[in-house]
Every structure is written in C-alpha cells, then in structure tokens.
Write an enzyme that holds these catalytic residues in place. Sequence first.
Site, PDB file in Angstrom:
ATOM      1  N   GLU A  83       0.833  -1.202   0.000  1.00 54.48           N
ATOM      2  CA  GLU A  83       0.000   0.000   0.000  1.00 54.48           C
ATOM      3  C   GLU A  83       0.865   1.249   0.000  1.00 54.48           C
ATOM      4  O   GLU A  83       1.970   1.257   0.532  1.00 54.48           O
ATOM      5  CB  GLU A  83      -0.930   0.016   1.219  1.00 54.48           C
ATOM      6  CG  GLU A  83      -2.074  -0.969   1.053  1.00 54.48           C
ATOM      7  CD  GLU A  83      -3.035  -0.990   2.227  1.00 54.48           C
ATOM      8  OE1 GLU A  83      -4.237  -1.089   1.981  1.00 54.48           O
ATOM      9  OE2 GLU A  83      -2.590  -0.918   3.387  1.00 54.48           O
ATOM     10  N   CYS A 113       3.433   8.626   1.001  1.00 53.40           N
ATOM     11  CA  CYS A 113       3.845   7.706   2.050  1.00 53.40           C
ATOM     12  C   CYS A 113       4.117   6.373   1.350  1.00 53.40           C
ATOM     13  O   CYS A 113       3.203   5.747   0.802  1.00 53.40           O
ATOM     14  CB  CYS A 113       2.727   7.581   3.084  1.00 53.40           C
ATOM     15  SG  CYS A 113       3.151   6.481   4.437  1.00 53.40           S
ATOM     16  N   CYS A 120       5.499  -6.503   7.359  1.00 52.33           N
ATOM     17  CA  CYS A 120       6.633  -6.058   8.181  1.00 52.33           C
ATOM     18  C   CYS A 120       6.997  -7.188   9.127  1.00 52.33           C
ATOM     19  O   CYS A 120       6.126  -7.802   9.732  1.00 52.33           O
ATOM     20  CB  CYS A 120       6.251  -4.812   8.980  1.00 52.33           C
ATOM     21  SG  CYS A 120       7.635  -4.096   9.903  1.00 52.33           S
ATOM     22  N   CYS A 124       5.432  -4.367  16.240  1.00 51.57           N
ATOM     23  CA  CYS A 124       4.999  -3.276  17.118  1.00 51.57           C
ATOM     24  C   CYS A 124       3.517  -3.490  17.425  1.00 51.57           C
ATOM     25  O   CYS A 124       2.711  -3.700  16.516  1.00 51.57           O
ATOM     26  CB  CYS A 124       5.230  -1.925  16.445  1.00 51.57           C
ATOM     27  SG  CYS A 124       6.955  -1.659  15.980  1.00 51.57           S
ATOM     28  N   CYS A 127       0.550  -1.365  15.716  1.00 49.15           N
ATOM     29  CA  CYS A 127       0.570  -1.134  14.264  1.00 49.15           C
ATOM     30  C   CYS A 127      -0.091  -2.283  13.516  1.00 49.15           C
ATOM     31  O   CYS A 127       0.224  -3.456  13.748  1.00 49.15           O
ATOM     32  CB  CYS A 127       2.009  -0.970  13.792  1.00 49.15           C
ATOM     33  SG  CYS A 127       2.145  -0.701  12.010  1.00 49.15           S
ATOM     34  N   CYS A 335      -1.363   6.621   9.534  1.00 51.27           N
ATOM     35  CA  CYS A 335      -0.207   5.921  10.118  1.00 51.27           C
ATOM     36  C   CYS A 335      -0.664   4.676  10.859  1.00 51.27           C
ATOM     37  O   CYS A 335      -1.575   4.732  11.674  1.00 51.27           O
ATOM     38  CB  CYS A 335       0.514   6.780  11.150  1.00 51.27           C
ATOM     39  SG  CYS A 335       0.896   8.426  10.599  1.00 51.27           S
TER      40      CYS A 335
HETATM   41  N1  SAH Z   1       8.906   0.868  10.401  1.00 50.38           N
HETATM   42  C1  SAH Z   1       9.112   2.288  10.283  1.00 50.38           C
HETATM   43  C2  SAH Z   1       8.279   2.862   9.174  1.00 50.38           C
HETATM   44  C3  SAH Z   1       6.780   2.829   9.441  1.00 50.38           C
HETATM   45  S1  SAH Z   1       6.383   4.444   9.852  1.00 50.38           S
HETATM   46  C4  SAH Z   1       8.853   2.951  11.613  1.00 50.38           C
HETATM   47  O1  SAH Z   1       8.275   2.313  12.468  1.00 50.38           O
HETATM   48  O2  SAH Z   1       9.264   4.089  11.803  1.00 50.38           O
HETATM   49  C5  SAH Z   1       4.846   4.394  10.464  1.00 50.38           C
HETATM   50  C6  SAH Z   1       4.732   5.322  11.670  1.00 50.38           C
HETATM   51  O3  SAH Z   1       3.399   5.210  12.161  1.00 50.38           O
HETATM   52  C7  SAH Z   1       5.661   4.873  12.797  1.00 50.38           C
HETATM   53  O4  SAH Z   1       6.096   5.946  13.581  1.00 50.38           O
HETATM   54  C8  SAH Z   1       4.714   4.004  13.569  1.00 50.38           C
HETATM   55  O5  SAH Z   1       5.150   3.796  14.883  1.00 50.38           O
HETATM   56  C9  SAH Z   1       3.443   4.809  13.505  1.00 50.38           C
HETATM   57  N2  SAH Z   1       2.249   4.021  13.811  1.00 50.38           N
HETATM   58  C10 SAH Z   1       2.116   2.683  13.783  1.00 50.38           C
HETATM   59  N3  SAH Z   1       0.873   2.316  14.142  1.00 50.38           N
HETATM   60  C11 SAH Z   1       0.207   3.466  14.400  1.00 50.38           C
HETATM   61  C12 SAH Z   1      -1.139   3.752  14.774  1.00 50.38           C
HETATM   62  N4  SAH Z   1      -2.027   2.782  14.949  1.00 50.38           N
HETATM   63  N5  SAH Z   1      -1.487   5.052  14.923  1.00 50.38           N
HETATM   64  C13 SAH Z   1      -0.587   6.043  14.704  1.00 50.38           C
HETATM   65  N6  SAH Z   1       0.678   5.828  14.337  1.00 50.38           N
HETATM   66  C14 SAH Z   1       1.075   4.553  14.182  1.00 50.38           C
END
Ligand code: SAH
Length: 343
Positions: A83, A113, A120, A124, A127, A335
């Site tokens: 995506e 983006c 992945c 986390c 996410c 995000c």
């Molecule tokens: N793996 C990298 C790139 C992904 S960036 C990283 O983690 O930085 C995606 C961003 O969105 C990251 O900062 C991640 O922590 C954040 N993110 C993940 N799940 C989210 C959610 N449910 N709501 C808001 N931000 C989120």
Amino acid sequence: MDLELLERTLADAGEPAFRARQVWAWAARGAEGYDAMTDLPVALRAHLDVSVPFSTLTVADQVESSDGTVKALFHTADGRPVEAVLMRYRNPLASGRGGADGGARAGGRRSLCLSSQSGCPLTCTFCATGTMKFGRNLTTSEILDQALHFRRIEPVDHAVFMGMGEPMMNLDNVLAACRRLPDAGITNRRTTISTVGWIPGIDRLAQTDMPLRLAFSLHAADDALRSQIMPVNERYPLAEVLAACRRWHEAKRRPVFIEYVMLAGVNDRYEQAAALARVLDPKIYKVNLIPYNPSGSPYDGSRAQAIETFRAALGEHGVRVTVRLTRGRDIAAACGQLAAARA
Ligand code: SAH
C-alpha cells in the site's frame, strides 16, 4: 517499471545507452505509457510495450478520503500486497478557497507515504502492518512504481518511508529508489526515512552522500515500556539508538525527527513527557506527536486534551514539538493502518 529488465531489453535490441535514461525520464515525469514517449522510435515503443511491463505493480484498489488523501493497494507480480498513500495538504496561500478537499487541489504540498516491504517482520503492538504476514523486501523498481503511480495523477514533492515495512531492513533498495526520486520531483531533502531504531541502518544513512531526513519512532522513553510495545527494543535498546541518532546528527548536521504515538494510559502521562524531555537533546531532536489511529490493536488513542497537555509539558521542558495532522483515517490510510491483507 523493472529498470534492470528495461536496460537488458534495450541492450538486447541494440539500442544506445542513453535510451534507458530517456525512458526513465519520461516515466519519472508522469508519462502514462511508452506511447507517450514521442522521441522514441515507434517500433521501439511497441517492442517495450510487450517486453517490459510499464509498472512492476498492478493497482488492485484505490480509495480517496474526504480530506483528499488517496490510498492505493497494489499487487507485485508475485501477488504480494503493497500500500502507498498520497497526502494532499492545503496551500496556506490558498486558504479560504478550499472546498471539501480543504483547498488541497489549490496547490499545497503533495506528500507520498511509501512502503519498503510487503508486510513487516517487526511486531509493534499498536501497528496494523505488524499483524499481517511478512512478505518480502520490495525491489527498487517496486518502490519507485508506487511513487510513479501517484506522479501520473499529479505533481508530487515530498516522500516519507512511513508505509509498510521497516526501510532500514531494505536499505539498499530504499537508497537506490531515493537516488531516482528527484527525477519524479522529490528531492532528497524532502524525503524522510522512518525507522524503529535499526542501528546499522541509521549508521549507514549517516555515511550516504544524500541529504535524506531521519525520523525515529521512539514511542516510550523507558526501556521496559518500549520493549513491551515495540519488541525490537530488546535488540536495539533506546540509549543505543539515541547514540546512533547523535552520530547521524553529527555527520549530517540536521535535526532528527522523533515520532511518538499517543496511547491513552500507556505513554501519555505528564511524567512520561518529562522523561522523554530528559533523553532528548533539544539541539538534535524535534518531536512529532502522532494521534493514534485505530488499527485493531488493544489500545485507545489519547484524547485531544491529553495530547495537548503532553505537548505543553514537552514544550515547558524546552523540546520542540508538533502534533501530526491526521490524514486519511476514514479510508484506513493513516499511520499504522496499512494492512493490505485485511483491506
Ligand atoms: N517501520 C518504520 C516505518 C513505518 S512508519 C517505523 O516504524 O518508523 C509508520 C509510523 O506510524 C511509525 O512511527 C509508527 O510507529 C506509527 N504508527 C504505527 N501504528 C500506528 C497507529 N495505529 N497510529 C498512529 N501511528 C502509528
């Protein structure tokens, strides 16, 4: 398009070396297909049309949010979901003229983006991407084709590697894509690589000649909580990641952006803001607080008031801080919401 296949095909056809650059330049400027490349011989255009698919990705679905954000779901040739999102921001000069799209079409920033992996491998807990099956690293061409898809819709000028995946785990291909993004309108200074804190990647990024931006997803200032919500912290603990960010800053002389997702009752207390301020040198870091987007995880997002209190607390402690504008939540494009398997 698969740029290696393109080069091979052109070489096999006895074409001069400049042809590949010519084709790429057209594609990077948003050409719809080989047919549009009017300075290429007609026979060659027809040959490329059958030999080199114009994109390595097929569009499986595309949705547009009420705020103008567009999310595309692609499939790779081997069927992996990917995506990517186009975010349209309001042009401050055009304020007041905006309609339902917030004035975005009047010509504000256009930010992509991009995804670096299908799925992945990290997990986390907040996410959505982390809950889907990890597929594989994307190729350089698959990364570029996400950008070109949107470039065919309209001019674009910023990119963030904040889509699916951990860019530092696929850094060769991400950097190779970054070398070409300026041809599509996105300079390295307007390109951000976001990482969970993958130290070898941060150190490699410090060595590149490209002036890319670095963002670090920190999310909790103490190791116990951070490990609980981001298991990768066991491998690369916070203090070591911050030391790597400092090395990057010393090499690049540019700020490091800290991402901090606001989870109600988990990481949003006043003392946690104070603890965050203690570990962040204000000369190096700028904090971006991210309102949590529902992702099927067990968390709730902090209320607007809690985010504001946290922001003010960081400010009091001398930290530069902004709150991320949420885009595309109604189409699960925000995000942490990218999880093609469930789209
Ligand atoms: N793996 C990298 C790139 C992904 S960036 C990283 O983690 O930085 C995606 C961003 O969105 C990251 O900062 C991640 O922590 C954040 N993110 C993940 N799940 C989210 C959610 N449910 N709501 C808001 N931000 C989120």
